[in-house]
Design a protein around this motif. Structure first.
Motif, PDB file in Angstrom:
ATOM      1  N   HIS A  92       0.813  -1.214   0.000  1.00  0.00           N
ATOM      2  CA  HIS A  92       0.000   0.000   0.000  1.00  0.00           C
ATOM      3  C   HIS A  92       0.845   1.262   0.000  1.00  0.00           C
ATOM      4  O   HIS A  92       1.754   1.428   0.814  1.00  0.00           O
ATOM      5  CB  HIS A  92      -0.930   0.051   1.213  1.00  0.00           C
ATOM      6  CG  HIS A  92      -1.918   1.176   1.127  1.00  0.00           C
ATOM      7  ND1 HIS A  92      -1.611   2.459   1.489  1.00  0.00           N
ATOM      8  CD2 HIS A  92      -3.199   1.203   0.655  1.00  0.00           C
ATOM      9  CE1 HIS A  92      -2.652   3.237   1.274  1.00  0.00           C
ATOM     10  NE2 HIS A  92      -3.626   2.498   0.768  1.00  0.00           N
ATOM     11  N   ASP A  93       0.534   2.129  -0.921  1.00  0.00           N
ATOM     12  CA  ASP A  93       1.075   3.485  -0.927  1.00  0.00           C
ATOM     13  C   ASP A  93      -0.004   4.382  -1.527  1.00  0.00           C
ATOM     14  O   ASP A  93      -0.691   3.986  -2.477  1.00  0.00           O
ATOM     15  CB  ASP A  93       2.371   3.566  -1.737  1.00  0.00           C
ATOM     16  CG  ASP A  93       3.070   4.900  -1.544  1.00  0.00           C
ATOM     17  OD1 ASP A  93       3.813   5.043  -0.556  1.00  0.00           O
ATOM     18  OD2 ASP A  93       2.863   5.806  -2.380  1.00  0.00           O
ATOM     19  N   TYR A  94      -0.144   5.574  -0.993  1.00  0.00           N
ATOM     20  CA  TYR A  94      -1.221   6.452  -1.451  1.00  0.00           C
ATOM     21  C   TYR A  94      -1.033   6.889  -2.901  1.00  0.00           C
ATOM     22  O   TYR A  94      -1.993   7.255  -3.569  1.00  0.00           O
ATOM     23  CB  TYR A  94      -1.344   7.651  -0.505  1.00  0.00           C
ATOM     24  CG  TYR A  94      -1.759   7.227   0.882  1.00  0.00           C
ATOM     25  CD1 TYR A  94      -3.077   6.909   1.160  1.00  0.00           C
ATOM     26  CD2 TYR A  94      -0.824   7.099   1.907  1.00  0.00           C
ATOM     27  CE1 TYR A  94      -3.468   6.490   2.427  1.00  0.00           C
ATOM     28  CE2 TYR A  94      -1.198   6.678   3.172  1.00  0.00           C
ATOM     29  CZ  TYR A  94      -2.513   6.367   3.425  1.00  0.00           C
ATOM     30  OH  TYR A  94      -2.887   5.934   4.675  1.00  0.00           O
ATOM     31  N   SER A  95       0.192   6.802  -3.390  1.00  0.00           N
ATOM     32  CA  SER A  95       0.427   7.129  -4.798  1.00  0.00           C
ATOM     33  C   SER A  95      -0.164   6.077  -5.732  1.00  0.00           C
ATOM     34  O   SER A  95      -0.352   6.336  -6.921  1.00  0.00           O
ATOM     35  CB  SER A  95       1.926   7.258  -5.068  1.00  0.00           C
ATOM     36  OG  SER A  95       2.573   6.003  -4.917  1.00  0.00           O
ATOM     37  N   LEU A  96      -0.463   4.899  -5.211  1.00  0.00           N
ATOM     38  CA  LEU A  96      -1.014   3.819  -6.029  1.00  0.00           C
ATOM     39  C   LEU A  96      -2.535   3.841  -6.059  1.00  0.00           C
ATOM     40  O   LEU A  96      -3.153   3.685  -7.117  1.00  0.00           O
ATOM     41  CB  LEU A  96      -0.548   2.456  -5.512  1.00  0.00           C
ATOM     42  CG  LEU A  96       0.947   2.185  -5.459  1.00  0.00           C
ATOM     43  CD1 LEU A  96       1.206   0.747  -5.040  1.00  0.00           C
ATOM     44  CD2 LEU A  96       1.600   2.474  -6.797  1.00  0.00           C
ATOM     45  N   TYR A  97      -3.170   4.012  -4.883  1.00  0.00           N
ATOM     46  CA  TYR A  97      -4.610   3.830  -4.767  1.00  0.00           C
ATOM     47  C   TYR A  97      -5.355   5.105  -4.374  1.00  0.00           C
ATOM     48  O   TYR A  97      -6.567   5.059  -4.150  1.00  0.00           O
ATOM     49  CB  TYR A  97      -4.914   2.746  -3.724  1.00  0.00           C
ATOM     50  CG  TYR A  97      -4.063   1.509  -3.859  1.00  0.00           C
ATOM     51  CD1 TYR A  97      -4.300   0.582  -4.871  1.00  0.00           C
ATOM     52  CD2 TYR A  97      -3.001   1.262  -2.987  1.00  0.00           C
ATOM     53  CE1 TYR A  97      -3.508  -0.554  -4.998  1.00  0.00           C
ATOM     54  CE2 TYR A  97      -2.215   0.131  -3.106  1.00  0.00           C
ATOM     55  CZ  TYR A  97      -2.466  -0.774  -4.113  1.00  0.00           C
ATOM     56  OH  TYR A  97      -1.677  -1.894  -4.241  1.00  0.00           O
ATOM     57  N   GLY A  98      -4.642   6.227  -4.276  1.00  0.00           N
ATOM     58  CA  GLY A  98      -5.281   7.427  -3.773  1.00  0.00           C
ATOM     59  C   GLY A  98      -5.587   7.285  -2.288  1.00  0.00           C
ATOM     60  O   GLY A  98      -5.030   6.423  -1.594  1.00  0.00           O
TER      61      GLY A  98
END
Length: 388
Positions: A92-98
């Protein structure tokens, strides 16, 4: 022990993304440690058709759009088509899934439907209460139902504990380190392969995506204070894909102070490893950010067995912990100039001092990190806790 079938949700090469490179190396290391492990990667849609990655031995199934995470809600259907997995591991990274919790809801639904026996999240980025991204705190507070949350640093672990994630769900596993396969080659051969055969003198490398948080403005001011970067023999190689075009003006000014080589593109994995193996010094003058993460670039530099100078930011907490004399406060060009001058003049002392960090690199070699992941998976499948 029975083989484990692992499904990893992540970006993946050829996408230009550090999380994708992390996943590729983790998948390869898992299969190296236990050839019976089967790895399926449910990836971003950099490619449109399923394929098998020879390097990692993983089957890659395109699923979602990187950035928005659109399509990740179809994860249960993709798992059903693949026959399910023992462990579903979301990188998980916010750059991947918002900032949506769609990937969390999809993973938990897959477990409810019997398509994954256990669900694991690695939180590559953990936001703290001072973040402007309030949605991130909402997602992090809802991680309790997953079977395990993997983090890379104590800062991330403590922050998630304070936000309500049960300690029994948390597992701290460091970022892996790849030992550079090009260390045995002479520097002149490496530079020739990179098209940089004419470079001479001390080679200082600033690698990675060129963004504001890389601290190039601090580096510029430090070089001004040095009056030419510590001597005419210094060559500075800045290498990476430009994410902020406004930095090109800063780089132009740096080029007036030192011999600057700008590789304004994404370096393929092999190219980056050759450049790091050729370097005398790796420079990471990062700025402070409003979240906790660790630097994959730091681990690549450590695998090159080269001295690293960086700043005292959470992303470089491992450098500060094991080699504090090679760090400076972020945004402090005077301190950076003094440290860079000293390191270039006392290079052998710096190399000796780095031995503490090199031993840490050995402890985080990818196969050792993969074994820790496998122990976690098997413990969860036996009904144990993440923190066992």
């Amino acid at each position: 022990m029975p083989a484990v079938r692992v499904g990893i949700v992540s970006s993946y090469p050829p996408t230009h993304c550090g999380i994708g490179e992390y996943t590729r190396m983790l998948a390869a290391a898992l299969r190296s440690v236990d050839p019976g492990v089967e790895v399926l990667v449910f990836s971003d849609r950099s490619l449109r058709e399923p394929w098998v990655n020879d390097y990692a031995g993983a089957r890659v199934v395109p699923l979602f759009e990187r950035g928005s995470g659109a399509g990740v809600e179809d994860l249960p259907d993709a798992l059903a088509e693949a026959g399910g997995v023992d462990v579903l591991h979301v990188q998980h990274d916010y750059s991947l899934y918002g900032y949506s919790d769609a990937v969390l809801r999809a993973a938990l639904r897959a477990r409810e439907e019997g398509l994954a026996a256990r669900v694991v999240f690695t939180m590559h980025t953990v936001h703290h209460p001072y973040t402007p991204e309030r949605e991130a705190l909402g997602l992090q507070s809802r991680l309790g139902p997953v079977d395990a949350v993997v983090v890379h640093s104590p800062l991330q672990e403590f922050e998630l504990r304070s936000q309500g994630v049960p300690g029994s769900r948390l597992a701290r596993i460091p970022h892996g380190t790849l030992f550079n396969p090009y260390l045995g080659l002479p520097r002149h051969q490496l530079l020739q392969r990179l098209g940089l055969g004419g470079l001479r003198g001390a080679l200082v490398v600033v690698p990675g995506f060129l963004k504001r948080d890389k601290g190039l403005d601090t580096l510029l001011e430090a070089l001004r204070l040095l009056g030419g970067g510590g001597g005419p023999a210094l060559t500075l190689v800045v290498a990476g894909e430009v994410w902020d075009r406004g930095l090109l003006g800063t780089l132009e000014e740096i080029g007036r102070l030192v011999n600057l080589v700008l590789l304004e593109r994404y370096l393929e994995h092999r190219e980056l490893l050759m450049l790091l193996a050729a370097a005398d010094l790796v420079l990471l003058p990062y700025r402070h950010t409003r979240f906790y993460s660790v630097s994959g670039m730091l681990h690549l530099a450590l695998g090159g067995m080269r001295p690293v100078i960086g700043t005292r930011v959470p992303k470089l907490a491992e450098l500060y912990q094991y080699a504090p004399r090679l760090t400076t406060p972020p945004g402090s060009p005077g301190a950076l100039a003094r440290l860079l001058r000293w390191a270039l003049r006392h290079y052998e002392t710096v190399v000796t001092y780095m031995s503490f960090l090199y031993s840490y690199a050995a402890r985080t070699e990818w196969r050792r990190v993969a074994r820790r992941h496998l122990r976690l998976y098997r413990r969860l499948l036996r009904g144990g806790h993440a923190a066992g």
